[in-house]
Design a protein around this motif. Structure first.
Motif, PDB file in Angstrom:
ATOM      1  N   THR A 293       0.765  -1.132   0.012  1.00  0.00           N
ATOM      2  CA  THR A 293       0.030   0.086   0.157  1.00  0.00           C
ATOM      3  C   THR A 293       0.886   1.318  -0.042  1.00  0.00           C
ATOM      4  O   THR A 293       2.043   1.167   0.519  1.00  0.00           O
ATOM      5  CB  THR A 293      -0.914   0.075   1.292  1.00  0.00           C
ATOM      6  OG1 THR A 293      -0.265   0.155   2.469  1.00  0.00           O
ATOM      7  CG2 THR A 293      -1.870  -1.108   1.194  1.00  0.00           C
TER       8      THR A 293
ATOM      9  N   GLU B 239      -0.014   5.171   1.265  1.00  0.00           N
ATOM     10  CA  GLU B 239      -1.009   6.246   1.813  1.00  0.00           C
ATOM     11  C   GLU B 239      -2.331   5.512   1.807  1.00  0.00           C
ATOM     12  O   GLU B 239      -3.296   6.100   1.497  1.00  0.00           O
ATOM     13  CB  GLU B 239      -1.118   7.422   1.047  1.00  0.00           C
ATOM     14  CG  GLU B 239       0.388   8.036   1.042  1.00  0.00           C
ATOM     15  CD  GLU B 239       0.368   9.620   0.416  1.00  0.00           C
ATOM     16  OE1 GLU B 239      -0.647   9.579  -0.511  1.00  0.00           O
ATOM     17  OE2 GLU B 239       1.208  10.161   0.354  1.00  0.00           O
TER      18      GLU B 239
ATOM     19  N   ARG C 261      -3.510   3.208  -0.016  1.00  0.00           N
ATOM     20  CA  ARG C 261      -4.090   2.738  -1.314  1.00  0.00           C
ATOM     21  C   ARG C 261      -3.298   1.409  -1.706  1.00  0.00           C
ATOM     22  O   ARG C 261      -2.068   1.336  -1.454  1.00  0.00           O
ATOM     23  CB  ARG C 261      -3.898   3.678  -2.480  1.00  0.00           C
ATOM     24  CG  ARG C 261      -4.752   4.950  -2.353  1.00  0.00           C
ATOM     25  CD  ARG C 261      -4.603   6.096  -3.474  1.00  0.00           C
ATOM     26  NE  ARG C 261      -3.171   6.350  -3.542  1.00  0.00           N
ATOM     27  CZ  ARG C 261      -2.265   6.231  -4.383  1.00  0.00           C
ATOM     28  NH1 ARG C 261      -2.631   5.161  -5.204  1.00  0.00           N
ATOM     29  NH2 ARG C 261      -1.058   6.536  -4.401  1.00  0.00           N
ATOM     30  N   GLU C 262      -4.234   0.321  -2.173  1.00  0.00           N
ATOM     31  CA  GLU C 262      -3.563  -0.952  -2.555  1.00  0.00           C
ATOM     32  C   GLU C 262      -2.724  -0.653  -3.757  1.00  0.00           C
ATOM     33  O   GLU C 262      -3.100   0.048  -4.624  1.00  0.00           O
ATOM     34  CB  GLU C 262      -4.538  -1.790  -2.678  1.00  0.00           C
ATOM     35  CG  GLU C 262      -3.841  -3.205  -3.093  1.00  0.00           C
ATOM     36  CD  GLU C 262      -4.822  -4.424  -3.539  1.00  0.00           C
ATOM     37  OE1 GLU C 262      -4.514  -5.539  -3.669  1.00  0.00           O
ATOM     38  OE2 GLU C 262      -6.067  -3.966  -3.508  1.00  0.00           O
TER      39      GLU C 262
END
Length: 228
Positions: free
Chosen positions: A147, A149, A151-152
């Motif tokens: 990830t 931040e 997000r993936e």
């Protein structure tokens, strides 16, 4: 550190396995016959055993059966030159967790080792169960997740394996050939251009500016270095 015991009476095979597993970051102990292997298994703590079937003094079957009878639950991968189904059945009935037939590729063996360790859920002793920060990316090598931040970030299996290998040798120069052998195995050799393409893809996902890399550095004429 994950500790692996290799019980194998063929010395070239034993040394080759030991060298490659240590190169992957595992701590390795060895035994060259079944009796010594059983003694080490019962008197030490290991996360995994690579156990040859045909050995002097005690066979791999006997070692596995005796260890299980003593309540030892250490995962076992049996190694053998035999491929008959009856031998596989016997090994599993005696308590083995997996079975690999010689000759096998290093890539296949390492994949099975990782799979057994994940399946055994070795939480506290497995450094790969941790989350590591590489640049702005948080990576869990055991769970194959990444990830940035929150997000993936989509990484392919090969990208995870390459990044994992580089991380195990962080701040060291990794030779292209060593990287190719570790990820693809000695039985199949892609060109050096293949690894360059994977590095480019990783840089596009990790680096702030993939054209000016600061994390996965090129060591010209040799290979790459992960700077952490």
């Amino acid at each position: 550190m994950i500790k692996i015991l290799i019980v194998e009476d063929e010395l070239p095979m034993l040394q080759g396995l030991k060298d490659n597993l240590e190169f992957e970051g595992y701590e390795v102990d060895t035994a060259t016959n079944g009796a010594d292997g059983l003694d080490k298994l019962l008197t030490n703590q290991f996360n995994l055993v690579l156990l040859d079937v045909m050995m002097p003094e005690l066979s791999g079957f006997d070692v596995c059966k005796a260890a299980r009878a003593k309540g030892n639950k250490t995962p076992v991968i049996m190694l053998t030159a035999k491929g008959e189904e009856i031998d596989k059945v016997l090994g599993l009935e005696f308590g083995a967790d997996d079975y690999i037939t010689k000759p096998f590729s290093l890539r296949e063996l390492l994949a099975r080792v990782r799979a057994i360790l994940r399946r055994s859920n070795i939480e506290g002793n497995n450094p790969d169960n941790q989350v590591y920060q590489i640049g702005n990316m948080l990576v869990n090598f055991s769970g194959y997740t990444a990830t940035i931040e929150g997000r993936e970030v989509k990484l392919s299996y090969k990208e995870f394996e390459i990044l994992h290998y580089l991380h195990n040798h962080k701040n060291e120069t990794v030779d292209r050939d060593d990287l190719l052998d570790a990820i693809w195995g000695t039985d199949y050799q892609p060109t050096s251009r293949t690894i360059d393409n994977f590095i480019l893809k990783l840089r596009q996902k990790i680096e702030v500016d993939s054209n000016d890399p600061r994390i996965i550095m090129t060591v010209h004429g040799v290979g790459y270095k992960l700077v952490v």
